[in-house]
Design an enzyme around this catalytic site. Sequence first.
Site, PDB file in Angstrom:
ATOM      1  N   ASP A 115     -31.246 -20.982  -9.331  1.00 45.13           N
ATOM      2  CA  ASP A 115     -30.702 -20.078 -10.338  1.00 45.13           C
ATOM      3  C   ASP A 115     -31.400 -18.568 -10.494  1.00 45.13           C
ATOM      4  O   ASP A 115     -32.538 -19.073 -11.238  1.00 45.13           O
ATOM      5  CB  ASP A 115     -29.890 -20.376 -11.534  1.00 45.13           C
ATOM      6  CG  ASP A 115     -28.885 -21.420 -10.968  1.00 45.13           C
ATOM      7  OD1 ASP A 115     -28.085 -21.279  -9.811  1.00 45.13           O
ATOM      8  OD2 ASP A 115     -28.346 -22.241 -11.671  1.00 45.13           O
ATOM      9  N   ASP A 151     -33.478 -16.350  -2.028  1.00 45.46           N
ATOM     10  CA  ASP A 151     -33.036 -15.352  -1.169  1.00 45.46           C
ATOM     11  C   ASP A 151     -33.126 -13.863  -2.079  1.00 45.46           C
ATOM     12  O   ASP A 151     -32.916 -12.906  -1.811  1.00 45.46           O
ATOM     13  CB  ASP A 151     -31.632 -15.361  -0.835  1.00 45.46           C
ATOM     14  CG  ASP A 151     -30.855 -15.351  -2.229  1.00 45.46           C
ATOM     15  OD1 ASP A 151     -31.093 -16.411  -2.926  1.00 45.46           O
ATOM     16  OD2 ASP A 151     -29.843 -14.488  -2.474  1.00 45.46           O
TER      17      ASP A 151
END
Length: 207
Positions: A115, A151
């Site tokens: 996260d 990402d």
Amino acid sequence: MEEKIIPPAERINRELDLETLAAPLDLAEIFGNDNPLELEIGIGKGLFLLNEARRNPDRNYIGIEIARKYLVKARERVEKRGVPNVRFVNGEAFDFMEKFLSDESLSTIHIYFPDPWPKKRHHKRRLFSDVFIPLAHRKLKPGGLMLIATDHAGYWEWMCEVLEKQTLLVHADRMPEAPDGTAGLTNYEIKYQKEGRTIFRTGYRKP
Ligand SMILES: C[S@@+](CC[C@H](N)C(=O)[O-])C[C@H]1O[C@@H](n2cnc3c(N)ncnc32)[C@H](O)[C@@H]1O
């Protein structure tokens, strides 16, 4: 090739109950062997763990996931296929590693698409940090690997800063890479590859 699906009544529960297990975990007792142990942090729906454990039956895997809903999904995926070398923990990775894993017990730590906590005031919640590195170093065996992919450009920059500052782990010649013929290592990677996002990845090793 058709997959063999185990009927529900015959499935073995692969979740570790930390309320009843002594710390640090007795891994030989849990897995019934002394094979090398790999830890995946934040397993989501568990695609990586399932595929990796099937590809490497001579290795043991623990997947930790803080969200109960995903943990159960991942666990069921593994249990219904009868994969014997995976165990699951529902909890927070940092605390679990600190309390339940012996020092030098891990051959690899996998951290895929953690996260990113993009808001500045939430950066302190990021798993990957100056305090995580000494913990990872302590829990890895000499030569053990830490493999990371994200990402998120901002988190990647943060990770690079953390990694450049530290001296405990060295850059490794291995990176997390999806095996040939697959669309990605994890559910998130598959999704992001389809969207054409850049994926940042690296590998570090305990000397
Ligand atoms: C963005 S998802 C990625 C899931 C999976 N790795 C993938 O690539 O498909 C991050 C996952 O990490 C879990 N997670 C976040 N912080 C965690 C922590 N400290 N300990 C364990 N799991 C955590 C979240 O609940 C979430 O399922």
